[in-house]
Every structure is written in structure tokens, then in C-alpha cells.
Design an enzyme around this catalytic site. Structure first.
Site, PDB file in Angstrom:
ATOM      1  N   GLY A  38     -27.897-126.903  36.774  1.00 26.62           N
ATOM      2  CA  GLY A  38     -28.160-125.502  36.431  1.00 26.62           C
ATOM      3  C   GLY A  38     -29.629-125.127  36.335  1.00 26.62           C
ATOM      4  O   GLY A  38     -30.003-123.984  36.565  1.00 26.62           O
ATOM      5  N   ASP A  93     -31.202-124.410  32.230  1.00 24.68           N
ATOM      6  CA  ASP A  93     -30.746-123.047  32.487  1.00 24.68           C
ATOM      7  C   ASP A  93     -30.495-122.254  31.211  1.00 24.68           C
ATOM      8  O   ASP A  93     -30.936-121.121  31.082  1.00 24.68           O
ATOM      9  CB  ASP A  93     -29.481-123.065  33.375  1.00 24.68           C
ATOM     10  CG  ASP A  93     -28.399-124.017  32.868  1.00 24.68           C
ATOM     11  OD1 ASP A  93     -28.575-124.613  31.782  1.00 24.68           O
ATOM     12  OD2 ASP A  93     -27.381-124.177  33.571  1.00 24.68           O
ATOM     13  N   ASP A  96     -27.221-123.040  24.583  1.00 24.23           N
ATOM     14  CA  ASP A  96     -26.005-122.474  24.003  1.00 24.23           C
ATOM     15  C   ASP A  96     -25.829-123.087  22.611  1.00 24.23           C
ATOM     16  O   ASP A  96     -26.394-122.577  21.636  1.00 24.23           O
ATOM     17  CB  ASP A  96     -24.840-122.777  24.959  1.00 24.23           C
ATOM     18  CG  ASP A  96     -23.541-122.126  24.557  1.00 24.23           C
ATOM     19  OD1 ASP A  96     -23.460-121.575  23.455  1.00 24.23           O
ATOM     20  OD2 ASP A  96     -22.578-122.168  25.339  1.00 24.23           O
ATOM     21  N   LYS A 124     -28.424-118.159  24.241  1.00 21.31           N
ATOM     22  CA  LYS A 124     -27.316-117.354  23.710  1.00 21.31           C
ATOM     23  C   LYS A 124     -27.558-117.097  22.233  1.00 21.31           C
ATOM     24  O   LYS A 124     -28.009-117.994  21.514  1.00 21.31           O
ATOM     25  CB  LYS A 124     -25.989-118.100  23.878  1.00 21.31           C
ATOM     26  CG  LYS A 124     -25.409-117.981  25.263  1.00 21.31           C
ATOM     27  CD  LYS A 124     -23.971-118.465  25.326  1.00 21.31           C
ATOM     28  CE  LYS A 124     -23.533-118.531  26.780  1.00 21.31           C
ATOM     29  NZ  LYS A 124     -22.171-119.084  26.938  1.00 21.31           N
ATOM     30  N   PHE A 145     -19.952-115.765  28.826  1.00 20.03           N
ATOM     31  CA  PHE A 145     -20.112-116.805  29.848  1.00 20.03           C
ATOM     32  C   PHE A 145     -20.783-116.188  31.058  1.00 20.03           C
ATOM     33  O   PHE A 145     -20.305-115.201  31.614  1.00 20.03           O
ATOM     34  CB  PHE A 145     -18.763-117.417  30.234  1.00 20.03           C
ATOM     35  CG  PHE A 145     -18.935-118.699  30.988  1.00 20.03           C
ATOM     36  CD1 PHE A 145     -19.121-119.906  30.317  1.00 20.03           C
ATOM     37  CD2 PHE A 145     -18.946-118.712  32.376  1.00 20.03           C
ATOM     38  CE1 PHE A 145     -19.317-121.091  31.014  1.00 20.03           C
ATOM     39  CE2 PHE A 145     -19.139-119.899  33.083  1.00 20.03           C
ATOM     40  CZ  PHE A 145     -19.321-121.081  32.390  1.00 20.03           C
ATOM     41  N   VAL A 146     -21.913-116.780  31.452  1.00 21.38           N
ATOM     42  CA  VAL A 146     -22.693-116.208  32.554  1.00 21.38           C
ATOM     43  C   VAL A 146     -22.782-117.178  33.728  1.00 21.38           C
ATOM     44  O   VAL A 146     -22.694-118.390  33.556  1.00 21.38           O
ATOM     45  CB  VAL A 146     -24.114-115.810  32.101  1.00 21.38           C
ATOM     46  CG1 VAL A 146     -24.075-114.573  31.220  1.00 21.38           C
ATOM     47  CG2 VAL A 146     -24.804-116.956  31.376  1.00 21.38           C
ATOM     48  N   ASP A 152     -23.107-121.969  36.777  1.00 20.18           N
ATOM     49  CA  ASP A 152     -21.892-122.027  37.592  1.00 20.18           C
ATOM     50  C   ASP A 152     -20.610-121.868  36.782  1.00 20.18           C
ATOM     51  O   ASP A 152     -20.588-122.065  35.573  1.00 20.18           O
ATOM     52  CB  ASP A 152     -21.802-123.388  38.276  1.00 20.18           C
ATOM     53  CG  ASP A 152     -21.433-124.493  37.285  1.00 20.18           C
ATOM     54  OD1 ASP A 152     -22.135-124.616  36.265  1.00 20.18           O
ATOM     55  OD2 ASP A 152     -20.428-125.187  37.515  1.00 20.18           O
ATOM     56  N   ARG A 158     -23.598-120.499  41.699  1.00 25.90           N
ATOM     57  CA  ARG A 158     -24.975-120.911  41.369  1.00 25.90           C
ATOM     58  C   ARG A 158     -25.996-120.177  42.224  1.00 25.90           C
ATOM     59  O   ARG A 158     -27.130-119.984  41.832  1.00 25.90           O
ATOM     60  CB  ARG A 158     -25.163-122.410  41.622  1.00 25.90           C
ATOM     61  CG  ARG A 158     -24.414-123.321  40.677  1.00 25.90           C
ATOM     62  CD  ARG A 158     -24.933-124.743  40.839  1.00 25.90           C
ATOM     63  NE  ARG A 158     -24.027-125.744  40.279  1.00 25.90           N
ATOM     64  CZ  ARG A 158     -24.009-126.105  39.001  1.00 25.90           C
ATOM     65  NH1 ARG A 158     -24.825-125.524  38.144  1.00 25.90           N
ATOM     66  NH2 ARG A 158     -23.182-127.024  38.573  1.00 25.90           N
TER      67      ARG A 158
END
Ligand code: XMP
Length: 173
Positions: A38, A93, A96, A124, A145-146, A152, A158
Site C-alpha cells: 500500500g 499508506d 488505522d 483514520k 474503508f478507503v 486496496d 490500488r
């Protein structure tokens, strides 16, 4: 799919982060380690904006295995570069729960890195479960959720040049 951060905003966010990193390190040599898969897009865009001496490496760490639920962190130990005596900047990336970066930072310190900092594209809000926060971040987003720009769902999306919120209807095609 609903765009959350478009290409222009992403570019501005990455440029801002690069400037902050430059200010922090000056001309001090850096070992920049991208977290696969990511973190790849941010890694490529960020290092091209870092006008300073640096070396590049990548490491594989995954906690999601392509699903939308949180999973168990897996570190591929033999992909770890030599970090002893280096100023390490981890590039990922998204932050979280924070378990991925927390574990990676501990590992780098145990292996003798002089300093370890982290840069993430997204953080987040309200999901952090660890004591640390990323040193550099592009954007704070809600707990959704992104996908896109490296992120991905089951290895799809991606390549989107923007960040989008994945909704159940997006998975039917
Ligand atoms: P933690 O919870 O350890 O998670 O901070 C970091 C890793 O989890 C993945 N992740 C996501 N991937 N959309 C994704 O495509 C998301 O919304 C999302 N949230 C977490 C990601 O691999 C990240 O490095």
C-alpha cells in the site's frame, strides 16, 4: 465510488509532507523504507520531492490480507534492510489502529536504528490503539474503508489515482 481525496489534493498533501520532512532532517542522510504494498504510491511520489541524500528500501508487512476487517500483523523478517546506525523514515499508506507502524518502529529500534520516524498518507480518526502517532501525515480521514493510491480491497483499486470510499455496491462489478 465516492472520491474522498482527489489527485490535486493528494499532490498538495505529499508536497507538504515532503517539505516537513526536509525541515526536520535538513541534509542528514535518510534511509526511507516503504511498507509494501500500500505504501508504494506515496513512497514514489514522496521521495521524488525529497531533495536530500537518501537510500531506498521496501519491507513487507500486512495486517489485512486484502479484507476489510482488521487481521493479524505479519512481518516478513527476511525482507528487513540493515538499519543499524541509520536515520530511518518508514512510509506507509494509512495509520488505522497503529499496530503495523508501532511494530515496525519497535523492530527498527531493536535493530539499532539511530532514529525512526514514520510518514503516512492517511490517518483514520478515532481508531488508534497504540501510544504512538505518525510523525508526518498527509490527511486525517473518518473511520471509513478507503481504496486507491496504493490502498486496496483484495488487491484491487490500488491503481486509482485518487482516494475513494469503498461502498458495498462497488464490489458487485
Ligand atoms: P493498522 O491498523 O495496523 O493498519 O494501522 C495499517 C494497515 O491496514 C491496512 N488498512 C487499510 N487498507 N483501506 C485499505 O485498503 C483502509 O481503509 C485501511 N485501513 C487499514 C493498510 O494496509 C495499512 O497499511
Amino acid at each position: 465510488m465516492k472520491t474522498l481525496i482527489d489527485e490535486q489534493e493528494l499532490a498538495r498533501g505529499v508536497a507538504r509532507m515532503a517539505e516537513e520532512i526536509r525541515q526536520r532532517y535538513g541534509d542528514q542522510p535518510l534511509l526511507v523504507i516503504g511498507v509494501l504494498t500500500g505504501g508504494l504510491m506515496l513512497l514514489c511520489d514522496l521521495v521524488r520531492r525529497l531533495e536530500m541524500p537518501l537510500r531506498l528500501a521496501v519491507i513487507r508487512a500486512s495486517s489485512y490480507r486484502g479484507e476489510m476487517q482488521r487481521g493479524v500483523l505479519k512481518l516478513t523478517e527476511d525482507s528487513l534492510p540493515e538499519v543499524a546506525g541509520e536515520h530511518v523514515l518508514l512510509v506507509d499508506d494509512i495509520f488505522d489502529t497503529g499496530h503495523t507502524l508501532d511494530a515496525l518502529i519497535r523492530t527498527m529500534r531493536e535493530r539499532g536504528a539511530t532514529s525512526v520516524a514514520s510518514a503516512v498518507l492517511l490517518e483514520k480518526s478515532g481508531t488508534c490503539q497504540v501510544e504512538m502517532k505518525p510523525d508526518f501525515r498527509g490527511f486525517v480521514i473518518p473511520d471509513v474503508f478507503v481504496v486507491g493510491y496504493g490502498l486496496d480491497y483484495r488487491d484491487r483499486f490500488r491503481n486509482l489515482p485518487f482516494v475513494a470510499i469503498l461502498e458495498p455496491g462497488d464490489l458487485e462489478s
